[in-house]
Write a protein that holds these residues in place. Structure first.
Motif, PDB file in Angstrom:
ATOM      1  N   ARG A   1       0.817  -1.027   0.168  1.00  0.00           N
ATOM      2  CA  ARG A   1      -0.109  -0.146   0.161  1.00  0.00           C
ATOM      3  C   ARG A   1       1.062   1.287  -0.049  1.00  0.00           C
ATOM      4  NH1 ARG A   1      -2.849   0.517   5.483  1.00  0.00           N
ATOM      5  NH2 ARG A   1      -4.235  -1.009   4.468  1.00  0.00           N
ATOM      6  N   ASP A   2       1.247   1.746   0.903  1.00  0.00           N
ATOM      7  CA  ASP A   2       2.634   2.830   1.289  1.00  0.00           C
ATOM      8  C   ASP A   2       3.467   2.630  -0.375  1.00  0.00           C
ATOM      9  OD1 ASP A   2       2.323   2.515   3.608  1.00  0.00           O
ATOM     10  OD2 ASP A   2       3.564   2.668   4.250  1.00  0.00           O
ATOM     11  N   GLU A   3       3.879   1.865  -1.348  1.00  0.00           N
ATOM     12  CA  GLU A   3       4.956   1.724  -2.851  1.00  0.00           C
ATOM     13  C   GLU A   3       3.842   2.329  -3.562  1.00  0.00           C
ATOM     14  OE1 GLU A   3       6.593  -2.290  -3.038  1.00  0.00           O
ATOM     15  OE2 GLU A   3       7.292  -2.430  -1.070  1.00  0.00           O
ATOM     16  N   MET A   4       2.479   1.396  -3.428  1.00  0.00           N
ATOM     17  CA  MET A   4       1.955   2.335  -4.426  1.00  0.00           C
ATOM     18  C   MET A   4       1.180   3.671  -4.260  1.00  0.00           C
ATOM     19  SD  MET A   4      -1.029  -0.609  -5.286  1.00  0.00           S
ATOM     20  CE  MET A   4      -2.131  -0.109  -6.865  1.00  0.00           C
ATOM     21  N   ARG A   5       0.899   4.107  -3.504  1.00  0.00           N
ATOM     22  CA  ARG A   5       1.334   5.906  -3.094  1.00  0.00           C
ATOM     23  C   ARG A   5       2.355   6.463  -3.131  1.00  0.00           C
ATOM     24  NH1 ARG A   5      -2.149   4.562   2.980  1.00  0.00           N
ATOM     25  NH2 ARG A   5      -3.637   4.783   2.512  1.00  0.00           N
ATOM     26  N   MET A   6       3.763   6.121  -2.496  1.00  0.00           N
ATOM     27  CA  MET A   6       5.015   6.629  -3.343  1.00  0.00           C
ATOM     28  C   MET A   6       5.480   6.909  -4.645  1.00  0.00           C
ATOM     29  SD  MET A   6       7.694   4.436  -0.192  1.00  0.00           S
ATOM     30  CE  MET A   6       8.516   5.037  -1.616  1.00  0.00           C
ATOM     31  N   LEU A   7       4.194   5.533  -5.604  1.00  0.00           N
ATOM     32  CA  LEU A   7       4.280   5.741  -7.033  1.00  0.00           C
ATOM     33  C   LEU A   7       3.422   6.831  -8.272  1.00  0.00           C
ATOM     34  CD1 LEU A   7       5.927   1.943  -7.726  1.00  0.00           C
ATOM     35  CD2 LEU A   7       6.877   4.124  -8.021  1.00  0.00           C
ATOM     36  N   GLY A   8       2.564   6.972  -6.455  1.00  0.00           N
ATOM     37  CA  GLY A   8       1.279   8.270  -7.247  1.00  0.00           C
ATOM     38  C   GLY A   8       0.652   7.151  -7.877  1.00  0.00           C
ATOM     39  N   PHE A   9      -0.316   5.990  -6.968  1.00  0.00           N
ATOM     40  CA  PHE A   9      -1.253   5.265  -8.195  1.00  0.00           C
ATOM     41  C   PHE A   9      -2.525   6.199  -6.761  1.00  0.00           C
ATOM     42  CE2 PHE A   9       2.346   2.259  -9.383  1.00  0.00           C
ATOM     43  CZ  PHE A   9       2.017   3.129 -11.154  1.00  0.00           C
ATOM     44  N   SER A  10      -3.764   5.146  -7.419  1.00  0.00           N
ATOM     45  CA  SER A  10      -4.460   5.752  -6.829  1.00  0.00           C
ATOM     46  C   SER A  10      -5.136   4.874  -5.989  1.00  0.00           C
ATOM     47  CB  SER A  10      -5.619   6.211  -7.725  1.00  0.00           C
ATOM     48  OG  SER A  10      -6.038   4.907  -8.564  1.00  0.00           O
ATOM     49  N   GLU A  11      -6.080   6.011  -4.833  1.00  0.00           N
ATOM     50  CA  GLU A  11      -6.473   5.513  -3.844  1.00  0.00           C
ATOM     51  C   GLU A  11      -7.584   4.205  -3.789  1.00  0.00           C
ATOM     52  OE1 GLU A  11      -5.678   4.709  -0.457  1.00  0.00           O
ATOM     53  OE2 GLU A  11      -4.014   6.675  -1.231  1.00  0.00           O
ATOM     54  N   LYS A  12      -8.570   4.548  -5.320  1.00  0.00           N
ATOM     55  CA  LYS A  12      -9.264   3.243  -6.132  1.00  0.00           C
ATOM     56  C   LYS A  12      -8.359   1.707  -5.785  1.00  0.00           C
ATOM     57  CE  LYS A  12     -12.079   2.305 -10.274  1.00  0.00           C
ATOM     58  NZ  LYS A  12     -12.825   2.857 -10.872  1.00  0.00           N
ATOM     59  N   LEU A  13      -7.124   2.547  -7.241  1.00  0.00           N
ATOM     60  CA  LEU A  13      -6.223   0.674  -7.075  1.00  0.00           C
ATOM     61  C   LEU A  13      -5.805   0.016  -6.137  1.00  0.00           C
ATOM     62  CD1 LEU A  13      -6.024   0.200 -10.247  1.00  0.00           C
ATOM     63  CD2 LEU A  13      -3.567   1.039 -10.116  1.00  0.00           C
ATOM     64  N   ILE A  14      -5.915   1.136  -4.833  1.00  0.00           N
ATOM     65  CA  ILE A  14      -4.943   0.473  -4.166  1.00  0.00           C
ATOM     66  C   ILE A  14      -6.212  -0.498  -3.374  1.00  0.00           C
ATOM     67  CG2 ILE A  14      -4.019   0.852  -1.818  1.00  0.00           C
ATOM     68  CD1 ILE A  14      -2.794   3.155  -2.887  1.00  0.00           C
ATOM     69  N   ALA A  15      -7.343  -0.166  -3.396  1.00  0.00           N
ATOM     70  CA  ALA A  15      -8.677  -1.163  -2.176  1.00  0.00           C
ATOM     71  C   ALA A  15      -8.521  -2.109  -2.964  1.00  0.00           C
ATOM     72  CB  ALA A  15      -9.622   0.274  -2.422  1.00  0.00           C
ATOM     73  N   GLN A  16      -8.142  -2.067  -4.268  1.00  0.00           N
ATOM     74  CA  GLN A  16      -8.818  -3.351  -5.540  1.00  0.00           C
ATOM     75  C   GLN A  16      -7.225  -3.795  -5.453  1.00  0.00           C
ATOM     76  OE1 GLN A  16      -8.914  -1.808 -10.002  1.00  0.00           O
ATOM     77  NE2 GLN A  16      -9.754  -0.674  -9.357  1.00  0.00           N
TER      78      GLN A  16
END
Length: 555
Positions: free
Chosen positions: A239-254
């Motif tokens: 989750r932290d890595e995806m946020r660092m790379l700028g992906f959306s919260e919607k994608l993180i939830a998926q």
């Protein structure tokens, strides 16, 4: 199947596993190929990587499966061994203090290699001195039956200290280990990990031995509570890595939803609307074959000219009904949808919509041949846009925003790069479309190092009549946007009037490019400050004169 094809097939999964844990390199791939051909010639297969500027060494635990595939059974972090400072004494007639004095003045990096023995007979003066030292080391370390065992143990400890201190990272280190593989512990302390643990996780606690040992024990534990803890840490890290790379919260939830369902391999899709089309991003998540751990170490970015999907829409690849029920597979990415549709052998269809029942037909196939493509979908269907793979490591790498701009041909700035030797550096990066794609079908990079290349974004901005740079906060935001490869809107002054323009960095040519609101190029000279314009014209004349002189000399 040729021997080469068989080898590639049998090491493919291993290479993917090494990418997943952050240890893959082309040099390591070559060593693995050599190991596959002749495993008996290797005492160990080692690998290394950098955490910041700190180099970490690893030993790989490799094994052969019954079907011939080479597998990763685990790995160990190799830390420098700890040897206490000796209290010197005399043993077997050798004074260890005088022995260290002699060892310390010899350049052991010049040793020719070969096994460490006490009966070397070497020709030149340096190697002859080395030979005498080896004999004294051997004499000092053998047991003296007339002395207590404690003295022999003390002599062994001093010998280990001397060899570690003066032979480490020289040809003699490999020679010592080759002669006796158990002597690896002389130079390194090993902290083992299963193949499910990414090296990035290890790197976070590399400087703390107690935390390393705790992580190692937790990773090897069969306790259900320990496994749940590791899985939660894995989810939080991703989750932290995806946020660092700028992906959306919607994608993180998926991502989290797929992990909860224990899906072994899944892809997530996101679209970024660009100035030259839309960029489709495809992220791959893979579960370890030996644990519940998930890896995310790469994603693909593809520039497409077609219309973006509406919210909630997806593609459907449709095949003939089975038992009276429609057969279809939903796909979130147009490139993958087209590839899957083209791979069908019989009757098939490709459609798009929020639900299969209401989807709109885009293409038809009969007997394996495509006989219809919707008019407004033809440019997308027949285009040859290839995906570009971006590798990420523990949240570090090109962000989604940067990747989208790179595939649109623009340049982005990275201040966290490392050379092969672990030396940090900064550079502007651009995909190299002048050269052929590599064996993985990816483009290489053009690299403009900072500051050696000479492009100073701040100074270049100061050459233009841009109102935004007068406000420090707006200037910082503008510079950040340009460094990420964007084409932001600015307010500029032309012929005494304020106008809105888009601007992007043309690093290769040391300039900025400007565009009007319709995307048409704007002459930069009309936007330059007087002093900057005169300097630019003077530089252009100077360059032209040099070119003419060069041509005259050639004539």
């Amino acid at each position: 199947m040729t021997p080469m094809m068989e080898m590639r097939q049998n090491i493919a999964q291993l290479l993917d596993d090494l990418r997943a844990i952050g240890l893959y390199s082309e040099e390591l791939e070559k060593r693995i190929e050599d190991f596959y051909d002749d495993p008996t010639s290797f005492d160990q297969v080692s690998a290394s990587r950098y955490f910041g500027s700190e180099k970490a060494n690893f030993e790989l635990y490799l094994g052969f499966e019954p079907d011939g595939r080479l597998s990763l059974d685990g790995y160990a972090l190799l830390l420098p061994a700890q040897h206490p400072l000796p209290i010197h004494f005399v043993y077997n007639g050798v004074d260890s203090k005088l022995l260290e004095d002699e060892i310390s003045i010899i350049d052991w990096s010049k040793h020719p290699g070969g096994r460490l023995r006490s009966d070397y007979q070497m020709s030149d003066e340096l190697t002859a001195r080395m030979d005498l030292v080896f004999k004294d080391i051997y004499r000092f370390s053998v047991p003296d039956p007339k002395r207590p065992n404690e003295d022999h143990h003390r002599a062994q400890d001093i010998t280990d200290y001397l060899m570690y201190t003066y032979f480490r990272d020289t040809p003699l280190q490999a020679a010592i280990i080759e002669g006796n593989p158990t002597r690896m512990e002389l130079f390194y302390r090993q902290v083992p990990f299963p193949p499910s643990v990414r090296t990035g996780v290890v790197g976070k606690v590399m400087g703390n031995m107690s935390e390393l040992e705790k992580l190692s024990a937790l990773a090897h534990s069969d306790n259900i509570k320990d496994k749940q803890t590791m899985n939660l840490n894995n989810r939080d890290d991703l989750r932290d890595e995806m946020r660092m790379l700028g992906f959306s919260e919607k994608l993180i939830a998926q991502m989290e939803e797929n992990m909860k369902k224990d899906v072994p391999l899944f892809k997530l899709h996101e679209t970024i609307n660009g100035t030259r089309g839309r960029v489709d991003l495809s992220l791959e998540f893979k579960q370890s074959g030996q644990s519940d751990f998930y890896y995310f170490n790469r994603y693909e970015a593809t520039l497409n000219k077609g219309k973006a999907l509406e919210e909630g829409q997806q593609y459907f690849v449709i095949t003939p009904p089975r038992d009276g029920k429609p057969q279809f597979k939903p796909v979130g990415n147009v490139v993958e949808a087209i590839e899957l549709f083209k791979a069908q052998k019989g009757d098939s269809a490709l459609s798009v919509g929020k639900k299969f029942e209401d989807s709109q037909q885009l293409a038809l196939m009969e007997g394996g041949k495509v006989n219809y493509v919707a008019k407004d979908f033809q440019s997308t269907y027949y285009s040859q846009n290839l995906p570009q793979t971006f590798w990420v490591d523990h949240g570090k790498g090109f962000t989604a925003e940067q990747a989208a701009n790179l595939v649109q041909g623009r340049t982005v700035y990275r201040d966290d790069l490392l050379s092969r030797d672990g030396v940090p550096y900064k550079a502007w990066m651009q995909l190299d479309t002048d050269k052929a794609r590599d064996k993985h079908n990816n483009l290489g990079f053009k690299q403009f190092n900072d500051p050696s290349y000479g492009f100073d974004l701040s100074k270049v901005l100061d050459s233009f009549k841009i109102k935004d740079i007068e406000d420090p906060a707006k200037r910082e935001k503008l510079e950040t946007s340009l460094r990420n490869g964007n084409r932001p809107m600015v307010t500029a002054v032309k012929d005494g009037k304020e106008i809105k323009l888009f601007v992007e960095a043309a690093v290769r040519y040391g300039k900025l490019n400007f565009y009007d609101l319709d995307g048409k190029p704007e002459k930069r000279e009309a936007l330059m400050k007087e002093t900057a314009l005169s300097q630019s014209m003077s530089q252009s004349r100077s360059n032209e004169q040099r070119q003419q002189q060069s041509q005259g000399m050639r004539i």
